[in-house]
Scaffold this motif. Sequence first.
Motif, short mmCIF file in Angstrom:
data_model
loop_
_atom_site.label_atom_id
_atom_site.label_comp_id
_atom_site.label_asym_id
_atom_site.label_seq_id
_atom_site.Cartn_x
_atom_site.Cartn_y
_atom_site.Cartn_z
N GLU A 165 1.19 -0.62 -0.23
CA GLU A 165 0.32 -0.01 -0.08
C GLU A 165 0.34 1.06 0.29
OE1 GLU A 165 -3.78 2.61 2.27
OE2 GLU A 165 -3.89 0.11 2.62
N PRO A 166 2.24 0.54 0.67
CA PRO A 166 3.02 2.21 0.74
C PRO A 166 3.35 2.90 -0.65
CG PRO A 166 3.21 1.15 2.86
CD PRO A 166 2.58 0.39 1.91
N ILE A 167 3.62 1.81 -0.80
CA ILE A 167 3.99 1.62 -2.38
C ILE A 167 3.05 2.03 -4.13
CG2 ILE A 167 5.43 0.82 -4.54
CD1 ILE A 167 6.74 1.00 -2.42
N SER A 168 1.81 1.31 -3.42
CA SER A 168 1.06 2.42 -4.81
C SER A 168 -0.31 3.72 -4.19
CB SER A 168 -0.59 1.21 -4.78
OG SER A 168 -1.22 0.69 -3.42
N LYS A 169 0.30 4.06 -3.44
CA LYS A 169 0.12 5.15 -2.59
C LYS A 169 0.92 6.75 -3.71
CE LYS A 169 -3.30 4.88 1.75
NZ LYS A 169 -3.35 5.30 3.12
N ILE A 170 1.97 6.27 -2.83
CA ILE A 170 2.72 7.31 -3.29
C ILE A 170 2.95 7.22 -4.79
CG2 ILE A 170 5.40 5.85 -3.03
CD1 ILE A 170 5.27 9.28 -2.12
N GLN A 171 2.87 6.24 -6.03
CA GLN A 171 2.71 6.51 -6.74
C GLN A 171 1.51 7.35 -7.47
OE1 GLN A 171 2.31 2.40 -7.64
NE2 GLN A 171 4.52 1.39 -8.71
N LEU A 172 0.52 7.09 -6.12
CA LEU A 172 -0.63 7.54 -6.91
C LEU A 172 -0.74 9.09 -6.91
CD1 LEU A 172 -4.16 7.43 -7.93
CD2 LEU A 172 -4.17 7.67 -5.09
N TYR A 173 -0.27 9.80 -5.47
CA TYR A 173 -0.22 10.89 -5.34
C TYR A 173 1.16 11.32 -5.76
CZ TYR A 173 -2.55 9.48 -0.21
OH TYR A 173 -3.62 9.23 0.41
N SER A 193 2.11 11.03 -8.60
CA SER A 193 1.81 10.76 -10.31
C SER A 193 0.98 12.19 -10.65
CB SER A 193 1.41 9.44 -10.83
OG SER A 193 2.16 8.31 -10.65
N THR A 194 -0.24 12.22 -9.35
CA THR A 194 -1.08 12.92 -9.76
C THR A 194 -0.71 14.99 -9.17
OG1 THR A 194 -2.81 11.66 -9.07
CG2 THR A 194 -3.76 14.06 -9.05
N ASP A 195 0.09 14.57 -8.31
CA ASP A 195 0.47 15.96 -7.80
C ASP A 195 1.83 16.53 -9.58
OD1 ASP A 195 -0.46 16.08 -5.64
OD2 ASP A 195 1.16 15.28 -4.68
N LEU A 213 9.97 5.47 -9.16
CA LEU A 213 8.90 5.77 -9.91
C LEU A 213 8.68 7.33 -9.83
CD1 LEU A 213 5.84 6.64 -8.73
CD2 LEU A 213 6.72 7.12 -6.70
N SER A 214 9.97 8.08 -9.99
CA SER A 214 10.35 9.29 -11.00
C SER A 214 10.50 9.62 -12.31
CB SER A 214 11.45 9.47 -10.13
OG SER A 214 11.76 10.14 -9.21
N PHE A 215 11.13 8.19 -13.12
CA PHE A 215 11.78 8.17 -13.86
C PHE A 215 10.34 7.65 -14.98
CE2 PHE A 215 16.09 7.33 -13.47
CZ PHE A 215 16.33 8.12 -14.32
N GLY A 216 8.93 6.71 -14.18
CA GLY A 216 7.76 6.16 -14.64
C GLY A 216 6.73 7.57 -14.38
N ILE A 217 7.15 8.78 -13.84
CA ILE A 217 6.73 9.87 -14.00
C ILE A 217 6.71 10.58 -15.21
CG2 ILE A 217 5.86 11.79 -13.07
CD1 ILE A 217 5.63 11.05 -10.53
N LEU A 218 8.17 10.29 -15.49
CA LEU A 218 8.60 11.46 -16.52
C LEU A 218 7.92 10.04 -18.27
CD1 LEU A 218 11.89 12.62 -15.64
CD2 LEU A 218 9.87 13.73 -15.30
N GLN A 219 8.07 9.15 -17.43
CA GLN A 219 7.32 8.22 -19.07
C GLN A 219 6.65 8.69 -19.32
OE1 GLN A 219 9.80 5.61 -20.39
NE2 GLN A 219 8.64 4.80 -21.76
N ALA A 220 5.47 8.45 -18.52
CA ALA A 220 4.12 8.63 -19.05
C ALA A 220 4.14 9.85 -18.65
CB ALA A 220 3.88 8.13 -17.14
N THR A 221 4.36 11.09 -18.55
CA THR A 221 4.23 12.44 -19.16
C THR A 221 4.72 13.15 -20.50
OG1 THR A 221 6.02 12.86 -17.74
CG2 THR A 221 3.67 13.26 -16.66
N ARG A 222 5.19 11.47 -20.88
CA ARG A 222 6.04 11.74 -22.16
C ARG A 222 7.52 12.49 -22.05
NH1 ARG A 222 4.10 7.48 -22.06
NH2 ARG A 222 3.06 6.28 -24.22
N SER A 223 7.86 13.20 -21.03
CA SER A 223 8.76 13.89 -21.00
C SER A 223 10.23 13.69 -21.10
CB SER A 223 8.85 14.65 -19.30
OG SER A 223 8.22 14.27 -18.91
#
Length: 350
Positions: free
Chosen positions: A195-203, A205-207, A235-245
């Motif tokens: 849960e701490p992993i999925s929560k930080i991913q959600l928070y 990624s949104t922010d 997670l940091s790389f995943g967010i950048l990948q998902a935003t295509r940046s």
Amino acid sequence: SNETGNLPYLSQEVNTFIGGSLVPRIIVDISQENLKDAQILAKVGYRYDMLLDKYHMGEQSVDFVYLADSLPSFTMPANLKQVYNYKTWFTIKDKTNIHPLFTLEEFVHAKHKDSSLNMVQIRNADLTSSLFESLQLDKTIVFIVETNHLHGMADQRQFFRNLQEIGIDNPVIVKRSYQKEDFSGPIGEFMNPEEPISKIQLYASTDLGALLIDGLGSGIWIDSPATALENLASLSFGILQATRSRISKTEYISCPSCGRTLFDLQETTQMIRSRTNHLKGLKIGIMGCIVNGPGEMADADYGYVGAGPDKVTLYRGQQVVKKNVSSSKALDELIKIIKDDGLWIEEIEE
């Protein structure tokens, strides 16, 4: 309201490493790790080879590590930049690849600054302060924008808007901090260890993602003491990948599975991943059936779509390349198509 619309915040480039047209940079905090062991850097993408006494980088090697006031007892990789609190930075003799982090007040009053890169912590509310008015702006400054606002993403978005109105174009790294108490469930409730992993991913990624997709931010810094260092880097790389940046890995787009799914989606995805996950930047759609598959994988480069019992149809973009291929041969056929297109690279084994 989002007054910036879809206009990106166009920053200047600092020290040929942050801002401008460069991909967003990633900072992670390693100050609480065992800084006597070079192997800890494997968690942030730098694998230390004891025999050769050198580091190996990967596709997900972070750009900066924050050490606060803690000095490592091993030699850092030459291409990993280090950030220290200003007072500690000042005491370090060899400042190669080493840069200071200032509070706004420290930077305004500091007599000694880095010649190439100075990180300055700031909040949106600081922009109307007398302290900010006395700030001597120069091209070495990179702002680290933080927030304690209830609506933190909106507060940070407004910060970019305010900078644009003032006419400031220094790069900005967006920092978000998540405390351990953000991840604790009600007393007596059994918490899934994930849960701490999925929560930080959600928070996070949104922010952060909401800003990055609008072109706001020259980097990100996720601060989360409850999250393992390797998960924060990923997670940091995943967010950048998902935003295509910033693209650092193969992307897999798969449907959620339903009664029409014609093969074991998880097993098939894992099988395809095991043969193709070194193809950085490629997007592969894995869809259970022909009904929704092509639509759901609209931006994929290639598609692997269930066409019937033991039958798979292969796509290049939205175009069918091969119909009704046997499941046992479909992955090999997909790889052949990628090779024919000149996009295949052999996996390098270390």
